[in-house]
Design a protein around this motif. Structure first.
Motif, mmCIF file in Angstrom:
data_model
loop_
_atom_site.group_PDB
_atom_site.id
_atom_site.type_symbol
_atom_site.label_atom_id
_atom_site.label_comp_id
_atom_site.label_asym_id
_atom_site.label_seq_id
_atom_site.Cartn_x
_atom_site.Cartn_y
_atom_site.Cartn_z
ATOM 1 N N GLY A 35 10.066 41.398 40.267
ATOM 2 C CA GLY A 35 10.421 40.050 39.848
ATOM 3 C C GLY A 35 11.880 39.671 39.968
ATOM 4 O O GLY A 35 12.232 38.527 39.692
ATOM 5 N N GLY A 36 12.752 40.584 40.350
ATOM 6 C CA GLY A 36 14.154 40.227 40.506
ATOM 7 C C GLY A 36 14.370 39.356 41.734
ATOM 8 O O GLY A 36 13.450 39.075 42.497
ATOM 9 N N GLY A 37 15.611 38.918 41.918
ATOM 10 C CA GLY A 37 15.924 38.120 43.084
ATOM 11 C C GLY A 37 17.190 37.307 42.908
ATOM 12 O O GLY A 37 17.974 37.546 41.986
ATOM 13 N N LEU A 38 17.367 36.350 43.800
ATOM 14 C CA LEU A 38 18.535 35.471 43.809
ATOM 15 C C LEU A 38 18.111 34.092 43.332
ATOM 16 O O LEU A 38 17.110 33.542 43.820
ATOM 17 N N VAL A 39 18.871 33.548 42.392
ATOM 18 C CA VAL A 39 18.536 32.235 41.847
ATOM 19 C C VAL A 39 19.832 31.492 41.548
ATOM 20 O O VAL A 39 20.866 32.122 41.279
ATOM 21 N N GLN A 40 19.786 30.187 41.593
ATOM 22 C CA GLN A 40 20.957 29.386 41.243
ATOM 23 C C GLN A 40 21.091 29.284 39.725
ATOM 24 O O GLN A 40 20.102 29.421 38.990
ATOM 25 N N ALA A 41 22.293 29.045 39.279
ATOM 26 C CA ALA A 41 22.530 28.859 37.851
ATOM 27 C C ALA A 41 21.629 27.752 37.315
ATOM 28 O O ALA A 41 21.445 26.713 37.970
ATOM 29 N N GLY A 42 21.053 28.012 36.145
ATOM 30 C CA GLY A 42 20.113 27.077 35.557
ATOM 31 C C GLY A 42 18.666 27.366 35.898
ATOM 32 O O GLY A 42 17.754 26.780 35.297
ATOM 33 N N GLY A 43 18.460 28.262 36.845
ATOM 34 C CA GLY A 43 17.114 28.592 37.269
ATOM 35 C C GLY A 43 16.450 29.624 36.386
ATOM 36 O O GLY A 43 16.994 30.039 35.352
ATOM 37 N N SER A 44 15.262 30.047 36.802
ATOM 38 C CA SER A 44 14.447 30.976 36.019
ATOM 39 C C SER A 44 13.920 32.100 36.901
ATOM 40 O O SER A 44 13.716 31.921 38.105
ATOM 41 N N LEU A 45 13.706 33.234 36.267
ATOM 42 C CA LEU A 45 13.043 34.378 36.883
ATOM 43 C C LEU A 45 12.188 35.056 35.829
ATOM 44 O O LEU A 45 12.497 34.989 34.630
ATOM 45 N N ARG A 46 11.146 35.741 36.288
ATOM 46 C CA ARG A 46 10.310 36.516 35.378
ATOM 47 C C ARG A 46 10.211 37.935 35.896
ATOM 48 O O ARG A 46 9.779 38.163 37.025
#
Length: 118
Positions: free
Chosen positions: A8-19
Protein backbone atom coordinates in the motif's frame (compact mmCIF):
# COMPACT_ATOMS: atom_id res chain seq x y z
CA UNK A 1 7.62 -18.41 12.48
CA UNK A 2 5.25 -15.53 11.81
CA UNK A 3 5.65 -13.69 8.52
CA UNK A 4 4.37 -10.20 7.78
CA UNK A 5 3.69 -8.87 4.30
CA UNK A 6 3.03 -5.17 3.83
CA UNK A 7 1.44 -3.37 0.92
CA UNK A 8 0.00 0.00 0.00
CA UNK A 9 2.90 2.45 0.05
CA UNK A 10 3.65 4.85 -2.75
CA UNK A 11 4.00 8.45 -3.88
CA UNK A 12 1.24 10.93 -3.13
CA UNK A 13 0.86 14.70 -3.12
CA UNK A 14 0.42 16.60 0.11
CA UNK A 15 -3.18 16.40 1.26
CA UNK A 16 -3.66 13.01 -0.31
CA UNK A 17 -4.39 9.62 1.20
CA UNK A 18 -2.87 6.16 1.30
CA UNK A 19 -3.90 2.92 2.97
CA UNK A 20 -1.30 0.47 4.23
CA UNK A 21 -2.02 -3.19 4.89
CA UNK A 22 -0.02 -5.80 6.77
CA UNK A 23 -1.02 -9.45 6.75
CA UNK A 24 0.40 -11.97 9.21
CA UNK A 25 0.76 -15.62 8.29
CA UNK A 26 2.21 -18.77 9.78
CA UNK A 27 1.28 -20.73 12.88
CA UNK A 28 -0.65 -18.13 14.87
CA UNK A 29 -2.78 -18.88 17.88
CA UNK A 30 -3.43 -15.25 18.77
CA UNK A 31 -2.08 -11.78 18.09
CA UNK A 32 -1.61 -9.18 20.78
CA UNK A 33 -1.08 -5.54 19.85
CA UNK A 34 -0.39 -4.65 16.23
CA UNK A 35 1.66 -1.56 15.48
CA UNK A 36 2.82 0.69 12.70
CA UNK A 37 6.23 2.34 12.98
CA UNK A 38 8.01 4.63 10.57
CA UNK A 39 11.58 5.67 9.96
CA UNK A 40 12.55 8.75 8.01
CA UNK A 41 16.09 9.22 6.64
CA UNK A 42 18.49 10.16 9.40
CA UNK A 43 15.88 9.67 12.11
CA UNK A 44 15.07 6.96 14.62
CA UNK A 45 12.21 4.57 14.08
CA UNK A 46 9.11 5.90 15.82
CA UNK A 47 5.78 4.40 16.80
CA UNK A 48 2.97 5.84 14.69
CA UNK A 49 -0.06 3.88 15.85
CA UNK A 50 -0.96 0.83 17.92
CA UNK A 51 -4.12 -1.20 18.21
CA UNK A 52 -4.68 -3.63 21.06
CA UNK A 53 -6.13 -7.10 20.75
CA UNK A 54 -9.42 -5.60 21.91
CA UNK A 55 -9.38 -2.94 19.21
CA UNK A 56 -8.32 0.10 21.24
CA UNK A 57 -6.17 2.45 19.13
CA UNK A 58 -3.41 4.81 20.20
CA UNK A 59 -1.63 7.36 18.03
CA UNK A 60 1.45 9.51 18.02
CA UNK A 61 0.53 13.16 18.49
CA UNK A 62 1.86 13.98 15.04
CA UNK A 63 -0.76 11.81 13.30
CA UNK A 64 -3.80 12.16 15.56
CA UNK A 65 -6.88 13.12 13.59
CA UNK A 66 -5.26 12.16 10.27
CA UNK A 67 -4.38 8.46 10.56
CA UNK A 68 -6.65 5.58 11.55
CA UNK A 69 -5.44 2.13 12.55
CA UNK A 70 -7.74 -0.88 12.34
CA UNK A 71 -7.46 -4.65 12.33
CA UNK A 72 -9.30 -7.66 10.96
CA UNK A 73 -8.68 -10.49 13.38
CA UNK A 74 -10.20 -13.08 11.04
CA UNK A 75 -7.57 -12.18 8.45
CA UNK A 76 -4.72 -11.44 10.90
CA UNK A 77 -4.37 -8.11 9.13
CA UNK A 78 -3.74 -4.57 10.34
CA UNK A 79 -4.44 -1.46 8.32
CA UNK A 80 -3.31 2.15 8.48
CA UNK A 81 -5.51 4.68 6.71
CA UNK A 82 -3.50 7.87 6.22
CA UNK A 83 -5.34 11.04 5.26
CA UNK A 84 -4.22 14.66 4.88
CA UNK A 85 -0.69 13.46 4.29
CA UNK A 86 2.15 15.92 4.79
CA UNK A 87 5.72 15.89 3.46
CA UNK A 88 6.83 15.20 7.04
CA UNK A 89 5.06 11.83 6.82
CA UNK A 90 7.59 10.65 4.25
CA UNK A 91 9.27 7.54 5.64
CA UNK A 92 9.52 3.79 5.42
CA UNK A 93 6.57 2.33 7.31
CA UNK A 94 6.91 -0.97 9.16
CA UNK A 95 4.27 -3.11 10.79
CA UNK A 96 5.12 -4.88 14.02
CA UNK A 97 3.27 -7.76 15.59
CA UNK A 98 3.63 -9.81 18.75
CA UNK A 99 1.91 -13.14 18.27
CA UNK A 100 1.47 -16.33 20.20
CA UNK A 101 2.71 -19.17 18.05
CA UNK A 102 4.81 -22.00 19.41
CA UNK A 103 5.94 -19.45 21.95
CA UNK A 104 5.85 -15.67 21.73
CA UNK A 105 6.97 -14.35 18.35
CA UNK A 106 7.84 -10.73 17.60
CA UNK A 107 7.84 -9.96 13.89
CA UNK A 108 8.53 -6.97 11.65
CA UNK A 109 7.32 -6.33 8.14
CA UNK A 110 9.75 -5.65 5.32
CA UNK A 111 8.83 -1.97 5.20
CA UNK A 112 6.94 0.03 2.60
CA UNK A 113 8.00 3.45 1.33
CA UNK A 114 5.60 6.36 1.67
CA UNK A 115 6.64 9.55 -0.09
CA UNK A 116 4.59 12.74 0.17
CA UNK A 117 5.47 15.51 -2.25
CA UNK A 118 4.80 19.17 -1.52
Amino acid sequence: QVQLVESGGGLVQAGGSLRLSCAASGIIFSINAMDWYRQAPGKQRELVARITSGGTPNYADSVKGRFTISRDNAKNTVYLQMNSLEPEDTAVYYCHVVATSWGIRESWGQGTQVTVSS
